[in-house]
Design a protein around this motif. Structure first.
Motif, short mmCIF file in Angstrom:
data_model
loop_
_atom_site.label_atom_id
_atom_site.label_comp_id
_atom_site.label_asym_id
_atom_site.label_seq_id
_atom_site.Cartn_x
_atom_site.Cartn_y
_atom_site.Cartn_z
N LEU A 144 0.83 -1.19 0.00
CA LEU A 144 0.00 0.00 0.00
C LEU A 144 0.87 1.25 0.00
O LEU A 144 1.85 1.34 0.75
N LYS A 201 -3.04 -0.16 -8.11
CA LYS A 201 -4.14 0.70 -8.54
C LYS A 201 -3.67 2.10 -8.94
O LYS A 201 -4.44 2.88 -9.49
N TRP A 202 -2.40 2.41 -8.63
CA TRP A 202 -1.88 3.72 -9.01
C TRP A 202 -1.60 3.76 -10.51
O TRP A 202 -1.08 2.81 -11.09
N GLU A 228 -3.42 2.89 -0.45
CA GLU A 228 -4.00 2.36 -1.69
C GLU A 228 -3.02 1.38 -2.32
O GLU A 228 -1.81 1.65 -2.39
#
Length: 257
Positions: free
Chosen positions: A59, A67-68, A63
């Motif tokens: 993370l 997903k970045w 996040e």
């Protein structure tokens, strides 16, 4: 903050990294140490998104790094791999300028040039900035690649054995530069190191791996002692504390278990 949660990577039937969990504290140098095959570079490769994990997650600001968007990730995290190859002819300055690509997309602004100049200054590359990369020694190339990472100006800097091919003088220069980036600019550095003395002198925290398992993780002073090092390396390693508080490990004639 970077949070590593229950990360596992399996090659064949072997767990090269086995359920490793670490929180990387901002504004620190965290060194990954351990014997060959401990899983240090594999772990860093998963944090860097070069490798997918089999289980667990990494993370960044709560996040999952997967997903970045790549460009946004590159503005937060810069990465230097263990091996770097180029098949184009570039000068040192042109290579370092690539660190600005997430911002400039190849069209350097005056601000971008300032970051490139700063990186050249940090790594003392003024006398070779117009030389071609393929004309440099291995150590000179390594310094240029590190300057490229510095020019990227990210909060997090991930380095996989950056002292490879470097002599003593330039190894010390690199580590002092990283310490300066943390102390003066608030960067967060995660680094894979083989030399435990560089880890001891320059790190705030150390994560020690062995056979893919995180065996120790904590402040440097808690890790650099003979008992803990024996557990990690299976050697009796005397540790001497210097007047400045630095602990030096004398492993050259240590007895292996």
């Amino acid at each position: 903050m970077i949070e590593i949660k229950e990360l596992t990577k399996r090659f064949g039937k072997k767990d090269v990294v086995d359920k490793v969990s670490i929180n990387i504290k901002p504004g620190t140098i965290t060194s990954f140490i351990g014997p060959n095959g401990a899983g240090k570079s594999t772990l860093l490769s998963m944090v860097s998104r070069f490798l997918d994990s089999d289980t667990g997650e990494v993370l960044l600001d709560q996040e999952n790094v997967r997903k970045w968007k790549s460009n946004e990730f590159a503005k937060r995290v810069s990465i230097l791999k263990q091996s770097n190859f180029l098949n184009v002819r570039l000068t040192v300055r042109e290579l370092i300028s690539f660190g600005r690509y997430p911002y400039s997309k190849g069209r350097l602004t005056a601000d971008d040039e300032k970051f490139v100049d700063q990186a050249i200054d940090y790594m003392n590359l003024h006398d070779m900035e117009d030389q071609l990369i393929d004309e440099l020694s291995g150590g000179q190339k390594q310094r240029a690649f590190i300057a490229m990472v510095i020019a990227q100006d990210t909060e997090y800097i991930l380095l996989d054995e950056p002292l490879n091919n470097l002599d003593m003088k330039h190894s010390v220069q690199i580590m002092k530069t990283l310490r300066k980036l943390v102390n003066e600019l608030g960067k967060t550095v995660v680094i894979v190191l083989h030399d435990i003395n560089f880890a001891s002198v320059y790190s705030d925290r150390i994560a020690a791996l062995k056979d893919g398992i995180l065996v120790k993780n904590g402040p440097t002073q808690e890790i650099i002692n003979s008992e803990t090092l024996r557990e990690i390396y299976e050697m009796d390693i005397p540790v001497h504390e210097q007047n400045d508080g630095c602990r030096i490990c004398v492993y050259f004639n240590a007895h292996a278990n």
